[in-house]
Design a protein around this motif. Structure first.
Motif, PDB file in Angstrom:
ATOM      1  N   ASN A  10      -7.549 -28.076  12.786  1.00 34.68           N
ATOM      2  CA  ASN A  10      -6.657 -28.113  11.899  1.00 34.68           C
ATOM      3  C   ASN A  10      -5.788 -27.822  12.616  1.00 34.68           C
ATOM      4  OD1 ASN A  10      -6.296 -25.455  12.670  1.00 34.68           O
ATOM      5  ND2 ASN A  10      -8.447 -24.368  12.468  1.00 34.68           N
ATOM      6  N   VAL A  18      -0.103 -33.651   8.428  1.00 36.43           N
ATOM      7  CA  VAL A  18      -0.927 -34.139   7.109  1.00 36.43           C
ATOM      8  C   VAL A  18      -1.432 -35.632   7.064  1.00 36.43           C
ATOM      9  CG1 VAL A  18      -0.908 -31.806   6.159  1.00 36.43           C
ATOM     10  CG2 VAL A  18       0.439 -33.596   5.934  1.00 36.43           C
ATOM     11  N   TYR A  40      -1.509 -37.677   4.268  1.00 35.91           N
ATOM     12  CA  TYR A  40      -1.378 -37.827   2.493  1.00 35.91           C
ATOM     13  C   TYR A  40      -0.368 -39.136   2.856  1.00 35.91           C
ATOM     14  CZ  TYR A  40      -3.740 -33.300   1.991  1.00 35.91           C
ATOM     15  OH  TYR A  40      -4.502 -31.822   2.014  1.00 35.91           O
ATOM     16  N   GLN A  54      -2.182 -31.623  -3.235  1.00 38.79           N
ATOM     17  CA  GLN A  54      -1.748 -32.007  -1.715  1.00 38.79           C
ATOM     18  C   GLN A  54      -0.604 -31.838  -1.433  1.00 38.79           C
ATOM     19  OE1 GLN A  54      -2.883 -35.992  -3.013  1.00 38.79           O
ATOM     20  NE2 GLN A  54      -4.837 -36.193  -1.284  1.00 38.79           N
ATOM     21  N   ILE A  73      -1.066 -28.528   0.015  1.00 40.06           N
ATOM     22  CA  ILE A  73      -0.976 -27.730   1.401  1.00 40.06           C
ATOM     23  C   ILE A  73      -0.574 -28.895   2.024  1.00 40.06           C
ATOM     24  CG2 ILE A  73      -2.502 -29.290   2.760  1.00 40.06           C
ATOM     25  CD1 ILE A  73      -4.167 -27.175   1.583  1.00 40.06           C
ATOM     26  N   SER A  74       0.685 -29.777   1.663  1.00 39.50           N
ATOM     27  CA  SER A  74       1.898 -29.957   2.505  1.00 39.50           C
ATOM     28  C   SER A  74       2.839 -29.549   2.394  1.00 39.50           C
ATOM     29  CB  SER A  74       2.184 -31.540   1.559  1.00 39.50           C
ATOM     30  OG  SER A  74       3.376 -32.375   2.322  1.00 39.50           O
ATOM     31  N   SER A  78       1.793 -26.325   4.718  1.00 40.28           N
ATOM     32  CA  SER A  78       1.336 -27.102   6.294  1.00 40.28           C
ATOM     33  C   SER A  78       2.922 -27.044   6.722  1.00 40.28           C
ATOM     34  CB  SER A  78       0.685 -28.350   6.531  1.00 40.28           C
ATOM     35  OG  SER A  78       1.262 -28.898   5.530  1.00 40.28           O
TER      36      SER A  78
END
Length: 514
Positions: free
Chosen positions: A92, A179, A181, A189, A192-193, A196
């Protein structure tokens, strides 16, 4: 009159004699040094004097090129990691960041304390070249030497490269290094972007920046500015990426893309490899998982699946494999190490099975070879998906791999001409530049030398605190101002309403009296 003339003579003499350059490149990954080495050699060729701290000394001694070789203390990492170890340590984004910072901090601690590095502080340098990876502690060497410095990023730009350069990294359309993407992300997304990106920066601060400052202060026995303050003095960052197969994003003038810089002139192949390639009437497929991953550590059943598929196809296969491999099909050549660039360039190579490392991916794009991609960790997933999205390859999952998957992927990229055509289009766009990547890197490096640093390249955003950069203070003032105006208008309207009500009441009262 005498003083100005002497100044002119001294200035032009120093330019003619070349600059004295120190390269601090401690990361012991061959794939990293492979990217940076062409710039070092070209600068040397142009008359500059180089001192290079690394685990990769030159094979032959060169005048004005001094290696400070740390390979005995920090051996190069070549085919040392098993896929399972890498996947576990990078399962991760948090583990990935900690893995990178831990490796680099360990190396940095050895080097910054070493007598050979400490002795460099007694010399004078016109430029320091470093690398942005898992720790910036050696940037304190540049700070102590009072020399301008530039840094390399051998992948796409990392999350902790942005503050020091003013590089925009808006997570709404710029996916970060960790990531996979594309630049068109849905709501999930983008969330998450964003999370992160913020997480990576916080982890880097606590697990790399603060320990690096404490380490440097212990070694030099003095109070030092924060590493963030030191890093913001970076004159230039060279990034090993290219917008054609990564993404289009805004770059300030102090961040320069030089993806493909390691692609050199083709060298003659070993005789047996050349004969194997030349005689392949149906073409050749190169199978290589790079310098870090030990392919021989894959489960035997996975290796067997690959070989069984290879045996059913008319193509020949060159397989980078670190051990002996019994029962190899006659159309498979096993090599413990391969000249990957030179093989990729061969016209009979029709496809490549690779891990998605940036150097390998760049070579495949440059020579227009379709890919079957099996990523293992960190940026390899993003690199692989960047190719898939552009129709240049097929993605496979090593943790859920079947013989049928391998066979279908290979036969598809070999027999469907669209994959080769898409890679050819990518290759044409990738090669279409005003200067080669090496020429670009040399120009901007010497630009920093000529101007004794390049603070004028840095956007003003580098010196802005986060709340100003995000316009939070402006938003707050505008919000408060609008709220105040609304309250004032509401108060005035309320007064007018009350006044009208009083007049109305007065009229009613007056009418009743009458």
């Amino acid at each position: 009159m005498f003083v100005p003339v002497m100044l002119v003579i001294v200035t032009f003499t120093s330019i003619c004699n070349g600059a004295n350059i120190l390269a601090l490149l401690p990361v012991n990954c061959r794939s990293h040094f492979l990217v940076m080495e062409p710039l070092l050699l070209e600068l040397h060729q142009r008359g500059h004097r180089l001192t290079v701290v690394s685990s990769f000394p030159q094979k032959t001694t060169m005048e004005n090129y001094t290696d400070i070789d740390f390979s005995p203390q920090i051996p190069p990492l070549i085919s040392v990691f098993t896929p399972e170890v890498l996947r576990e340590k990078t399962s991760n984004v948090i583990k990935s960041a900690l893995f990178i910072t831990e490796i680099h901090m360990t190396i940095c601690e050895q080097l910054i304390r070493h007598e050979k590095v400490i002795n460099l502080l007694n010399e004078t340098f016109d430029l320091i070249i470093g690398e942005i990876f898992g720790s910036d502690c050696l940037n304190y060497i540049a700070y102590k030497l009072k020399a301008p410095f530039i840094s390399w990023v051998v992948s796409t730009s990392s999350p902790w490269s942005s503050y020091r350069t003013g590089l925009p990294d808006n997570p709404s359309y710029i996916p970060n290094y960790f990531v996979d993407y594309g630049d068109e992300m849905n709501l999930f997304q983008r969330a998450i972007s964003t999370v992160s990106l913020f997480t990576m920066k916080v982890l880097y601060y606590y697990y790399s920046e603060l320990p690096s400052q404490r380490l440097a202060e212990e070694v030099f026995n003095e109070n030092l500015p924060s590493l963030d303050e030191v890093n913001r003095q970076t004159s230039l960052v060279l990034v090993n990426s290219h917008f054609v197969f990564s993404q289009s994003r805004p770059f300030p003038p102090n961040v320069v893309e030089v993806g493909g810089i390691h692609i050199r002139d083709i060298r003659p192949l070993p005789k047996d490899v050349k004969e194997f390639l030349d005689g392949a009437k149906d073409g050749v497929v190169l199978v290589s998982f790079g310098s870090l991953v030990r392919m021989a550590a894959l489960p035997p059943r996975v290796i067997r699946m690959f070989l069984d598929v290879f045996s059913t196809l008319p193509q020949r296969f060159i397989l980078k494999y670190e051990d002996e491999l019994p029962s190899t099909p006659p159309n498979v050549m096993i090599k413990k190490w391969v000249p990957q660039l030179d093989i990729t360039a061969h016209p009979n190579v029709r496809a490549i099975i690779a891990h998605g490392g940036l150097a390998s991916t760049t070579e495949a794009v440059h020579f227009a070879k379709p890919l079957v991609l099996i990523p293992f960790y960190t940026d390899q997933y993003q690199n692989a998906n960047n190719i898939i999205r552009r129709g240049g390859g097929i993605l496979l999952d090593i943790s859920n791999l079947s013989q049928r998957d391998i066979s279908q992927a290979l036969t598809t990229v070999l027999n469907d001409a669209s994959y080769t055509m898409n890679m050819r289009r990518l290759s044409q766009k990738f090669r279409d530049r005003p200067m080669t990547p090496l020429q670009t890197a040399v120009y901007w490096t010497e630009y920093v030398i000529r101007h004794q640093g390049a603070p004028h390249l840095r956007p003003a955003s580098v010196n802005l605190p986060l709340y100003q950069y995000l316009l939070l203070d402006v938003i707050a003032i505008l919000t408060i101002s609008l709220a105040a105006v609304f309250c004032i208008v509401y108060y005035i309207m309320n007064l007018i309403s009350n006044f009208n009500w009083i007049i109305y009441k007065h009229k009613i009262f007056k009418s009743k009296i009458n």
